[in-house]
Design a protein around this motif. Structure first.
Motif, PDB file in Angstrom:
ATOM      1  N   SER A   1      -1.356   0.508  -4.550  1.00 37.29           N
ATOM      2  CA  SER A   1      -2.008   1.610  -3.811  1.00 37.29           C
ATOM      3  C   SER A   1      -3.828   0.876  -3.135  1.00 37.29           C
ATOM      4  CB  SER A   1      -1.903   3.492  -3.461  1.00 37.29           C
ATOM      5  OG  SER A   1      -2.505   3.422  -2.535  1.00 37.29           O
ATOM      6  N   SER A   2      -3.856   0.952  -2.058  1.00 36.11           N
ATOM      7  CA  SER A   2      -5.619   1.078  -1.754  1.00 36.11           C
ATOM      8  C   SER A   2      -6.142   2.067  -2.124  1.00 36.11           C
ATOM      9  CB  SER A   2      -5.881   0.577  -0.322  1.00 36.11           C
ATOM     10  OG  SER A   2      -5.475   1.875   0.296  1.00 36.11           O
ATOM     11  N   ALA A   3      -6.030   3.305  -2.503  1.00 41.57           N
ATOM     12  CA  ALA A   3      -6.289   4.430  -2.396  1.00 41.57           C
ATOM     13  C   ALA A   3      -6.534   5.007  -4.259  1.00 41.57           C
ATOM     14  CB  ALA A   3      -5.584   5.683  -2.055  1.00 41.57           C
ATOM     15  N   ASN A   4      -7.805   4.822  -4.677  1.00 41.47           N
ATOM     16  CA  ASN A   4      -7.723   5.101  -5.479  1.00 41.47           C
ATOM     17  C   ASN A   4      -6.661   6.627  -6.377  1.00 41.47           C
ATOM     18  OD1 ASN A   4      -9.471   3.194  -7.616  1.00 41.47           O
ATOM     19  ND2 ASN A   4     -11.679   3.656  -5.975  1.00 41.47           N
ATOM     20  N   ASP A   5      -6.905   7.804  -5.711  1.00 37.27           N
ATOM     21  CA  ASP A   5      -6.883   9.325  -6.143  1.00 37.27           C
ATOM     22  C   ASP A   5      -5.386   9.024  -5.781  1.00 37.27           C
ATOM     23  OD1 ASP A   5      -5.892   9.055  -3.257  1.00 37.27           O
ATOM     24  OD2 ASP A   5      -7.331  10.878  -3.178  1.00 37.27           O
ATOM     25  N   ARG A   6      -4.580   8.110  -5.560  1.00 31.81           N
ATOM     26  CA  ARG A   6      -3.015   7.230  -5.419  1.00 31.81           C
ATOM     27  C   ARG A   6      -2.181   8.175  -7.208  1.00 31.81           C
ATOM     28  NH1 ARG A   6      -1.743   8.466  -1.395  1.00 31.81           N
ATOM     29  NH2 ARG A   6      -1.571   7.353  -0.179  1.00 31.81           N
TER      30      ARG A   6
ATOM     31  N   PRO B   1      -6.965  -0.294  -7.330  1.00 32.35           N
ATOM     32  CA  PRO B   1      -6.565  -1.103  -6.092  1.00 32.35           C
ATOM     33  C   PRO B   1      -7.552  -2.366  -5.951  1.00 32.35           C
ATOM     34  CG  PRO B   1      -7.222   1.625  -5.811  1.00 32.35           C
ATOM     35  CD  PRO B   1      -6.625   0.965  -7.939  1.00 32.35           C
TER      36      PRO B   1
ATOM     37  N   ASP C   1       0.767  -1.263   0.310  1.00 33.70           N
ATOM     38  CA  ASP C   1      -0.372  -0.254  -0.040  1.00 33.70           C
ATOM     39  C   ASP C   1       0.609   1.324   0.155  1.00 33.70           C
ATOM     40  OD1 ASP C   1      -2.431   1.090  -0.080  1.00 33.70           O
ATOM     41  OD2 ASP C   1      -2.981   1.271   1.939  1.00 33.70           O
TER      42      ASP C   1
END
Length: 488
Positions: free
Chosen positions: A215-220, A186, A42
């Motif tokens: 990453s678990s974050a879509n906006d990364r 993700p 992550d």
């Protein structure tokens, strides 16, 4: 975490397989069982920054951008490594994506073939073109053009076909001499993580040239888009996110290469082979649960045979085998996540609330209590402006629309913000070609021909995207054009 010998819980940054900052991980969920199959790294903002710095240094300070022979050798190594690890990759694609084993073979083999095709193209590609002599105000000059890599490429891939799209971006970007940061989706991170491991351990690609972030974050991925050290963004995903990328990319005026959504029409005339034409749509909306941007999710039929066509489509969808993706008989597995299944279900529920009645399906299958499944669903003769007619569902939902004549069919086909793909079937092949040319879409199936191939450019008109993937045109998306002149 390993999967048949491939480590799938590491990032690749500056040539090293590393843990995410602080050892952060998140669970990877099997959509068929709703159970964790392991963890993925992550990545933090710091990890993204390190990957960008590595890619920037590798482009600016190594010979990667100019050493064609090195790029050819490394891409050959990657192609060989992928071929040797076919089985674990295929198993991963079923486990994390939900792809049925019946479909996973070609979904792996064709993208890997593209790596070899791009490498063959690189071996013969002419990066310079002579424009001959010219004269302005009595001054003669010899002019020519050279194609050069953009620099650092941020490649952002979707969850529905993570390996296929990753290779469609990475292979030409690297072949063109760029360095790459690949940002995985993700919910399906392992395929891109495993690709990073192959690059690190089986190729001579220099440190920093290829980096992988999960990453678990879509906006990364927004950090790639806004960073001035990144020169080009190559994105595949929804039109809504594509608009956001264009907005953010404008801050640094970077090239944004976008392959976005679709609501593709399939026009089937009364003199066509109805089983073939209608079957193309019913198969595609069930293939991988309709989770494909070029799915022929709008079936257009003449009013004269409309009821007959609806009956054929209903019978075909009713007979479509779906369920456990490990069952070799199934064409359709689960949708990829609970969140996406809920989104598809909500669109269907809104269509019903607006007055539509599903002829078939429209719910979670009661016999499959576990897994993110949704029944093959059919609506017919809804208003042209209905949400489920106009918007991409990305699920196993087919809508059938009636047309009066050829002009009306073209009008309805083009009555959408999208223009990614389409199809035409008739008993008159010249008519099919004529109609196909009138449909504003980037790829068109004419009487059953299949366009997918390493040498065929893929992309859309209108809000289905900007640019083309695959083929020589797709390779050249990753190259700048420089004009040069010298005294004659």
């Amino acid at each position: 975490m390993t999967f048949a010998g491939l480590n799938v819980a590491k990032l690749l940054i500056d040539g090293q397989l590393v843990d995410a900052e602080g050892g952060a991980t998140y669970e990877n969920i099997n959509p068929a069982t709703e159970q964790s199959i392991g963890v993925a790294a992550d990545a933090s903002t710091g990890d993204i920054d390190a990957a960008i710095a590595a890619a920037r240094r590798a482009f600016d300070e190594t010979s990667w951008s100019t050493d064609v022979a090195l790029r050819i050798r490394c891409l050959r190594q990657l192609h060989e490594a992928l071929s040797k690890h076919a089985e674990p990759f295929k198993a991963m694609m079923t486990a994390e994506v939900g792809l049925p084993t019946k479909m996973v073979g070609s979904t792996f083999d064709m993208p890997v073939e593209n790596v070899g095709w791009v490498t063959d193209l690189l071996e013969k590609y002419e990066f310079s073109q002579d424009l001959g002599l010219g004269s302005i105000e009595g001054f003669g000059a010899h002019r020519w053009t050279e194609r050069e890599p953009y620099g650092v490429v941020g490649a952002i891939v979707p969850w529905n076909q993570p390996l296929q799209v990753a290779l469609a971006k990475v292979a030409p970007a690297l072949a063109a001499g760029n360095t790459v940061i690949l940002k995985g989706p993700p919910t399906t991170p392992w395929c891109v993580s495993a690709l990073g491991k192959l690059v690190a351990e089986y190729t001579d690609i220099p440190a920093g040239v290829f980096n992988v972030i999960t990453s678990s974050a879509n906006d990364r991925g927004e950090e790639l888009i806004t960073d001035p050290r990144v020169d080009l963004i190559s994105f595949t995903g929804s039109t809504a996110v594509g608009r956001r990328i264009m907005e953010l990319g404008a801050q640094t005026v970077k090239k944004c290469f976008l392959e976005l959504g679709g609501k593709s029409p399939n026009i089937v005339f009364e003199d066509a082979n109805l089983q073939q034409g209608i079957g193309m749509s019913t198969f595609m909306v069930c293939l991988h649960g309709g989770q494909g941007c070029a799915t022929l999710s709008r079936l257009l039929l003449p009013r004269s045979i409309f009821e007959q066509g609806v009956q054929i489509a209903t019978a075909m969808l009713s007979a479509m085998p779906y369920g456990d993706p490990l069952d070799p008989n199934n064409v359709m597995g689960p949708l990829n996540s609970a969140r996406h299944r809920d989104r598809v279900e909500a669109m269907v529920d809104r269509a019903v609330a607006a007055g539509g009645t599903p002829i078939l399906g429209g719910r979670r299958p009661p016999q499959l209590e576990t897994g993110y499944y949704f029944e093959p669903t059919l609506f017919a003769d809804l208003p042209e402006d209905a949400e489920i007619v106009q918007n991409e569902v990305f699920g196993p939902v087919l809508v059938i629309q009636a047309f009066e004549d050829e002009d009306d069919a073209v009008r309805i086909a083009n009555n959408t913000i999208f223009g990614l793909s389409g199809a035409v079937f008739s008993g008159d092949h010249e008519k099919s070609k004529r109609v196909a040319r009138k449909v504003r879409a980037g790829t068109m199936i004419v009487d059953g021909g299949i366009y997918y191939g390493s040498d065929v450019p893929f992309g859309g008109y209108k809000q289905s995207g900007i640019g083309r993937e695959m083929g020589q045109i797709g390779f050249e998306e990753y190259l700048q054009v420089k004009a040069l002149c010298e005294p004659a």
